[in-house]
Design a protein around this motif. Structure first.
Motif, PDB file in Angstrom:
ATOM      1  N   GLU A  50       0.824  -1.207   0.000  1.00 24.80           N
ATOM      2  CA  GLU A  50       0.000   0.000   0.000  1.00 24.80           C
ATOM      3  C   GLU A  50       0.859   1.257   0.000  1.00 24.80           C
ATOM      4  O   GLU A  50       0.560   2.226  -0.700  1.00 24.80           O
ATOM      5  N   ALA A  51       1.938   1.256   0.790  1.00 23.07           N
ATOM      6  CA  ALA A  51       2.804   2.434   0.868  1.00 23.07           C
ATOM      7  C   ALA A  51       3.528   2.689  -0.455  1.00 23.07           C
ATOM      8  O   ALA A  51       3.589   3.826  -0.938  1.00 23.07           O
ATOM      9  N   ILE A  52       4.087   1.652  -1.060  1.00 21.33           N
ATOM     10  CA  ILE A  52       4.846   1.812  -2.307  1.00 21.33           C
ATOM     11  C   ILE A  52       3.914   2.163  -3.465  1.00 21.33           C
ATOM     12  O   ILE A  52       4.276   2.931  -4.370  1.00 21.33           O
ATOM     13  N   ALA A  63      12.728   2.945  -7.046  1.00 20.93           N
ATOM     14  CA  ALA A  63      13.895   2.857  -6.162  1.00 20.93           C
ATOM     15  C   ALA A  63      13.831   3.911  -5.069  1.00 20.93           C
ATOM     16  O   ALA A  63      14.061   3.625  -3.885  1.00 20.93           O
ATOM     17  N   GLU A  64      13.504   5.156  -5.464  1.00 17.48           N
ATOM     18  CA  GLU A  64      13.421   6.249  -4.486  1.00 17.48           C
ATOM     19  C   GLU A  64      12.320   5.983  -3.469  1.00 17.48           C
ATOM     20  O   GLU A  64      12.505   6.160  -2.262  1.00 17.48           O
ATOM     21  N   ALA A  65      11.162   5.558  -3.968  1.00 23.59           N
ATOM     22  CA  ALA A  65      10.032   5.287  -3.072  1.00 23.59           C
ATOM     23  C   ALA A  65      10.335   4.119  -2.143  1.00 23.59           C
ATOM     24  O   ALA A  65      10.020   4.162  -0.947  1.00 23.59           O
ATOM     25  N   ALA A 213      18.359   1.555   3.290  1.00 18.66           N
ATOM     26  CA  ALA A 213      17.151   1.944   4.023  1.00 18.66           C
ATOM     27  C   ALA A 213      17.318   1.813   5.534  1.00 18.66           C
ATOM     28  O   ALA A 213      16.511   2.352   6.302  1.00 18.66           O
ATOM     29  N   LEU A 214      18.362   1.116   5.990  1.00 13.49           N
ATOM     30  CA  LEU A 214      18.623   1.036   7.434  1.00 13.49           C
ATOM     31  C   LEU A 214      19.009   2.396   7.994  1.00 13.49           C
ATOM     32  O   LEU A 214      18.942   2.618   9.208  1.00 13.49           O
ATOM     33  N   ASN A 215      19.398   3.301   7.125  1.00 16.61           N
ATOM     34  CA  ASN A 215      19.752   4.665   7.529  1.00 16.61           C
ATOM     35  C   ASN A 215      18.470   5.481   7.697  1.00 16.61           C
ATOM     36  O   ASN A 215      17.708   5.645   6.738  1.00 16.61           O
ATOM     37  N   PRO A 216      18.187   6.021   8.893  1.00 21.55           N
ATOM     38  CA  PRO A 216      16.932   6.757   9.107  1.00 21.55           C
ATOM     39  C   PRO A 216      16.826   8.027   8.271  1.00 21.55           C
ATOM     40  O   PRO A 216      15.727   8.551   8.083  1.00 21.55           O
ATOM     41  N   GLY A 219      14.309   7.839   5.376  1.00 22.46           N
ATOM     42  CA  GLY A 219      12.907   8.010   5.752  1.00 22.46           C
ATOM     43  C   GLY A 219      12.571   9.461   6.034  1.00 22.46           C
ATOM     44  O   GLY A 219      11.540   9.976   5.582  1.00 22.46           O
ATOM     45  N   MET A 220      13.437  10.143   6.790  1.00 23.51           N
ATOM     46  CA  MET A 220      13.173  11.541   7.141  1.00 23.51           C
ATOM     47  C   MET A 220      13.183  12.431   5.899  1.00 23.51           C
ATOM     48  O   MET A 220      12.334  13.309   5.740  1.00 23.51           O
ATOM     49  N   MET A 221      14.145  12.205   5.013  1.00 21.58           N
ATOM     50  CA  MET A 221      14.228  13.007   3.794  1.00 21.58           C
ATOM     51  C   MET A 221      13.037  12.754   2.870  1.00 21.58           C
ATOM     52  O   MET A 221      12.563  13.662   2.189  1.00 21.58           O
ATOM     53  N   PHE A 222      12.553  11.510   2.863  1.00 22.43           N
ATOM     54  CA  PHE A 222      11.398  11.186   2.028  1.00 22.43           C
ATOM     55  C   PHE A 222      10.190  12.005   2.470  1.00 22.43           C
ATOM     56  O   PHE A 222       9.488  12.601   1.647  1.00 22.43           O
TER      57      PHE A 222
END
Length: 638
Positions: A50-52, A63-65, A213-216, A219-222
């Motif tokens: 659902e998120a992707i 890839a970015e998503a 993606a293990l780097n937070p 997520g924050m930048m997204f």
């Protein structure tokens, strides 16, 4: 609020730090995998998809998503599930028990001034749980059965009928009890998590960049760079954390150490591998976005995976349904809702109960949700609101417990609670964005149930006040009767009363109209304490008022079901010999009517009267022999 299988020994002692044999520990750990993690364990079926999909529909590259979504999923599970629930709340037990009402009761005992606020929070949290209990079976089973479309496109028309058949069987099975099937929950879900991990592991090598993606920061930048879309995706990402509250709710069944070990060493690694495998798959093949979970497995595995997924979602739904039974029983004991019929389905485990009315109301609500939303994607929009709201409420109540019960300095409590609250508020705000896409459904369910609970609490207080005006002081009445004895008949009379220090209405009417009293009269009052369970040696207080009158106060925890025959049996062991065969039970049956002088608005007054009329008969609820009951009817204006 799921319940442990009857075959698994209670693990509350682990929460207290008691050492146990390793065999018991591993039995509890496997049991927790089946009961505690069913809901969160089936989230990979729909959460990443659902998120992707939401991100891909807004023109982002896969890839970015994928990196942004995976980073948010991983850190949501780490911060909310691992840190908040596993490391923090599992230590906030109420005599070994956890859950919404256990936390509320614990907070009320240590923060008396804030007791009304905690009570309101408990009612709100419980109301949101029922929204979750409606949507979880619908979205879980639908998402599993939707795998039929991958086997053959023409099977799409069969998705809803098959889902309804599965759910109908699940709800029908509740009355038979889950004692026998529950022992298979742990092994089946253990296989499920192994398959989840292996499926993801097989595809991570498709694109090793997924490990970024293990780097937070991703997520924050997204979220930062994509504004409204970032918040929308946050709301869907939180689907990966649904069911996290079960870790705390089932503390009393399995104990802190088995739940912690299962999550840290088995469940979370399997989930992370699966999510990252889905991410690597879609980064390598954008067409897999259609259903990345089932695409993890080769074609010959589709049918076995469909079957296993259906079993897993049934187990997840079972945990939520039995959790609804457990929560409703607690609400009855705490005086938040009317009495409902409770059937015990296991002789070996008191927690295995069945509540017919709750079961079929839930089933109808689940069917309505399926026909209204029709797909798991549509249901996803409605799912996160109730879950995030319940988690925010958990955090607010935990603040009082950590501050007042653990006696931490305020600054230290704030240092932990405020960041968690901000994170959960962000997820809640993200889910509120989906209000008009279906998020209104759990809000409507929660508001309706909160109104019912607040009305019942207020109405019972008004009724108690009105009833008290018509009751005489018991000690005064006893002195009066001793001075001028009425005609006495042989045997024992038991009068059930809410106030053991006032002469109950049934006694006064019996004396007034029949002009007789029994040789021995027992005033029995059943009280609910602010604790999950009351030790057997603290259950009864017996006081002899005179030669003819005895006062018995029976104390129960809010996770226990009172039984009058068991109370009298216990009283016999305390030298209060009562022969139930020669005992008459007197109960007051109130017929409520409206009045212009009511303290409640007219709509609330009518709602309370309707709720009171729907309440389970006291004779049945307290398991009193029906052939020994005398009911005295009275009319009361509320």
């Amino acid at each position: 609020m799921a319940q442990a299988p009857a075959s698994v020994q209670s693990g509350a002692e682990y929460g207290a730090g008691e050492g146990h044999h390793s065999k018991n520990f591993w039995a509890l750990a496997v049991g927790s995998v089946g009961v505690v993690f069913g809901d969160i364990g089936t989230s990979p079926l729909y959460a990443f998809k659902e998120a992707i999909t939401a991100a891909a529909h807004r023109g982002l590259t896969t890839a970015e998503a994928a990196l942004g979504v995976l980073s948010l999923i991983f850190w949501a599970m780490t911060l909310v599930v691992t840190i908040k629930y596993v490391l923090l709340l599992l230590r906030a037990d109420n005599k070994g028990e956890g859950g919404m009402f256990a936390l509320m009761a614990l907070g009320q005992t240590v923060a008396r001034r804030s007791a009304p606020l905690l009570g309101a929070l408990g009612i709100a949290g419980a109301s949101f749980f029922y929204g979750d209990a409606v949507i979880t079976p619908a979205i879980s089973v639908l998402s599993a059965v939707e795998g039929l479309k991958l086997i053959a496109p023409q099977f799409e028309r069969a998705v809803i009928p098959v889902a309804i058949i599965v759910l109908a069987f699940l709800f029908w099975m509740q009355s038979r009890g889950t004692d026998r099937v529950a022992r298979f929950f742990g092994p089946v879900m253990s296989i499920w998590f192994v398959v989840l991990g292996l499926g993801g592991l097989a595809h991570i090598a498709d694109n090793l960049h997924v490990l970024y993606a293990l780097n937070p920061v991703y997520g924050m930048m997204f979220v930062y760079h994509h504004g409204f879309l970032g918040l929308t995706v946050m709301g869907l990402v939180f689907l990966a954390c649904t069911g996290a509250e079960a870790l705390y709710a089932d503390l009393g069944h399995f104990g802190r150490r088995p739940i912690t070990a299962s999550w840290v060493y088995f469940v979370m690694p399997a989930l992370v591998l699966n999510y990252f495998g889905q991410g690597a798959l879609v980064m390598n093949d954008a067409a897999a976005v259609e259903n990345p979970f089932y695409r993890l497995y080769p074609d010959f595995m589709l049918i076995p995976m469909l079957i296993l997924s259906t079993f897993a979602t049934v187990i997840a739904s079972q945990a939520v349904i039995t959790g609804a039974f457990s929560l409703t029983r607690q609400a009855i004991q705490l005086g938040l809702v009317p009495r409902f019929e409770i059937r015990h389905t296991s002789e070996s485990m008191a927690g295995q109960i069945y509540m017919p009315r709750v079961n079929w109301i839930l089933f109808i609500a689940v069917l309505v949700a399926i026909f209204a939303f029709r797909t798991s994607s549509n249901l996803a929009a409605a799912y996160g609101v109730s879950v995030t709201a319940a988690m925010v409420i958990d955090t607010l109540m935990a603040f009082f417990v950590i501050w007042k019960c653990w006696r931490w300095p305020l600054w230290r409590v704030a240092l932990i609670v405020i960041p968690l609250l901000l994170i959960e508020q962000a997820f809640f705000s993200a889910n509120i964005l989906k209000l008009f896409e279906g998020g209104w459904v759990p809000l409507a369910i929660a508001c309706m149930l909160a109104i019912i609970m607040f009305t019942w609490v207020r109405g019972t207080r008004v009724l108690a006040k009105v009833t008290k005006r018509n009751e005489a002081d018991l000690d005064w009445l006893v002195r009066k009767l001793e001075a001028k004895p009425p005609h006495r008949v042989s045997g024992t009379a038991v009068f059930l009363t809410g106030d053991p220090y006032a002469a109950p209405t049934s006694m006064m009417h019996n004396l007034k109209h029949n002009r007789v009293m029994h040789e021995r009269n027992i005033l029995l009052s059943i009280r609910t304490e602010e604790t999950p369970r009351v030790p057997r040696h603290e259950r009864l207080t017996i006081e002899r008022i005179s030669d003819h009158f005895i006062r018995i106060i029976a104390r129960y925890g809010f996770m226990e079901t009172p039984s009058v025959p068991k109370i009298l049996e216990h009283a016999r062991r305390k030298d209060c010999n009562i022969d139930i065969g020669s005992t008459s039970f007197f109960l007051s049956r109130r017929s409520l009517r409206t009045t212009a002088k009511s303290e409640m608005p007219r709509w609330q007054e009518r709602l309370f009267i309707a709720l009171a009329g729907s309440a389970e008969d006291a004779t049945t609820y307290f398991q009193i022999p029906t052939d020994r009951v005398v009911e005295v009817g009275t009319q009361v204006a509320v």
